[in-house]
Design a protein around this motif. Structure first.
Motif: not given
Length: 466
Positions: A26-31, A35-39, A427-429
């Motif tokens: 999910g984090n990679i898909a929403n890079t 406003g997305y905050k990684y989990v 904020n996903s790296d």
């Protein structure tokens, strides 16, 4: 630890790493999601039994760890209604359930890619509508609280109530032929102004039609500007300065040079004789310094305010208009041109205007620029923060709901600022997520190995029994 416990533990490890893999995915898909905050994923061990001499490790459980408090990079978009929060706050939003109807369930988001929909509401890319306070552009006062709507925002015209003026009046005006001389030949006839020492407004100071030519011949052009009546109706103001008394230092008491200011109540050539005295004496001492009349209001900084009563131009009554002269703004000094030199000229009225563009301040105020070149606040974005933002419950569209652990919403920016024309990136790296991806894959494979090994040991044991 028994073989069956090892199998159970390995299975829990596989399940936990699968959960971590889902979060990484999910984090990679929403890079690229605004406003997305990684989990992140945390792991906790579950000890099945324990004694003083022996501890038996149990299963593992994976839990999500939110990063709502971690700032994402700001990215300029060029869209004036886009907003990014630089700090620990959230936009207040709601879902729309129908025409001008909203869910009533408050949501909070960092996604600020707001644009105006067909009905004038501000909504972001996840179809969440920004809530806040709508303002009256004319007064700046609050009109309503709820969804921000700026469609058909218009600014009504403002009637002129103040003229700021500063000028130098010459000691020796030039003749109409252009030759310089002393001031005596330019004192206007007494029939025009019977009292050169006017100390109070007098609306009856109309110049007789028979003396209009004398006024024009013996006076100098003053300031000309556009004023605005009720509703923002524009009217043209023309003025003339006329000296009504020369200075006389030998007199007892000494007399100051005195001028009167006249304005044309009609802008048409056929009514050029409609001249009115503003009703004040403008006196100057021997050094050319302005001596305010008794009716003037003198501020602490030396500025002077005079009232022009019921100023009427072309039938448009602008009411009482204040003539404000800054400290040292009006003088009578010798000049080579022998004309009135205007240094300051402004007024506070304006015509009606319609909305032309929008911008957002650092406080979240949405400011409109109107076709009359005026700016005014039209709305304020609703912003809230939480004592524990990482405890907010995730909802769809990058929004969050309040929980008991997050605490109630606290209105305000709480030290944050809003950057207009920007959005906050995820904020996903990607690099960091790939590193976690490798570690998760290895851990999952190791748990599979433990399971297959335990299964082989169980098979060996069963074969030995046979």
């Amino acid at each position: 630890m028994s073989i069956s416990t090892a199998l159970t533990t390995a299975f829990s490890g596989m399940k936990a790493q699968s959960y971590a893999m889902a979060n990484i995915s999910g984090n990679i898909a929403n890079t690229q999601t605004p406003g997305y905050k990684y989990v992140d994923t945390t792991f906790s061990d579950l000890v099945s039994s324990q004694s003083r001499r022996q501890t038996v490790a149990g299963s593992v459980v994976a839990e999500a760890r939110s990063t709502n408090s971690l700032q994402g990079a700001l990215r300029a978009t060029g869209t004036s209604t886009n907003m990014a929060i630089n700090g620990p706050s959230f936009f207040s939003v709601q879902q729309k359930t129908g025409d001008s109807k909203f869910s009533g369930v408050p949501l909070y988001t960092r996604r600020g890619d707001f644009t105006i929909d067909k009905d004038g509401y501000l909504m972001n890319g996840a179809d969440l509508y920004l809530f806040g306070t709508n303002l009256d552009p004319a007064t700046g006062s609050a009109v309503s609280s709820g969804p921000i709507r700026i469609n058909n925002a218009n600014m009504p015209g403002r009637q002129t109530s103040r003229i700021d003026y500063g000028a130098n009046l010459p000691k020796a005006p030039v003749t109409t032929a252009g030759a310089a001389g002393d001031s005596t030949p330019y004192a206007i006839p007494s029939a025009v102004v019977t009292d050169p020492t006017l100390t109070a407004p007098d609306t009856s100071k109309k110049v007789p039609a028979a003396q209009a030519a004398a006024l024009l011949d013996k006076s100098l052009p003053g300031p000309s500007l556009t004023l605005y009546g009720a509703g923002g109706t524009p009217v043209s103001l023309s003025t003339r300065w006329a000296k009504v008394q020369d200075a006389n230092t030998a007199a007892t008491p000494p007399k100051n040079a005195t001028w009167n200011l006249f304005y044309a109540s009609s802008s048409t050539a056929s009514k050029a004789s409609d001249w009115t005295n503003v009703g004040h004496a403008f006196a100057f001492d021997g050094s050319g310094k302005f001596v305010p009349p008794a009716a003037a209001t003198v501020a602490g900084d030396g500025s002077v305010s005079l009232k022009i009563p019921q100023l009427t131009l072309d039938g448009v009554n602008s009411g009482d208009v204040a003539l404000n002269i800054g400290s040292g703004g009006l003088t009578q000094l010798a000049t080579s041109s022998g004309t009135v030199t205007t240094n300051t000229l402004a007024q506070d009225g304006y015509p009606a205007g319609s909305l032309k563009s929008l911008s957002v301040t650092s406080e979240g105020t949405i400011v409109g620029t109107f076709t009359n070149d005026m700016t005014a606040s039209v709305a304020v974005a609703g912003v809230a923060n939480f004592a524990n933002p990482n405890a907010l419950k995730p909802a769809s569209g990058g929004s969050y709901e309040q929980t008991r652990d997050s605490g109630p919403p606290i209105a305000g920016l709480n030290g944050a600022t809003i950057v207009g024309g920007n959005i906050e990136a995820s904020n996903s790296d990607v690099a960091g997520e790939f590193s976690k991806l490798i570690a998760t894959q290895q851990a999952y494979s190791a748990n599979v190995k433990v399971m297959t090994t335990s299964q082989q040991m169980m098979s060996d044991l069963l074969n030995a029994i046979r």
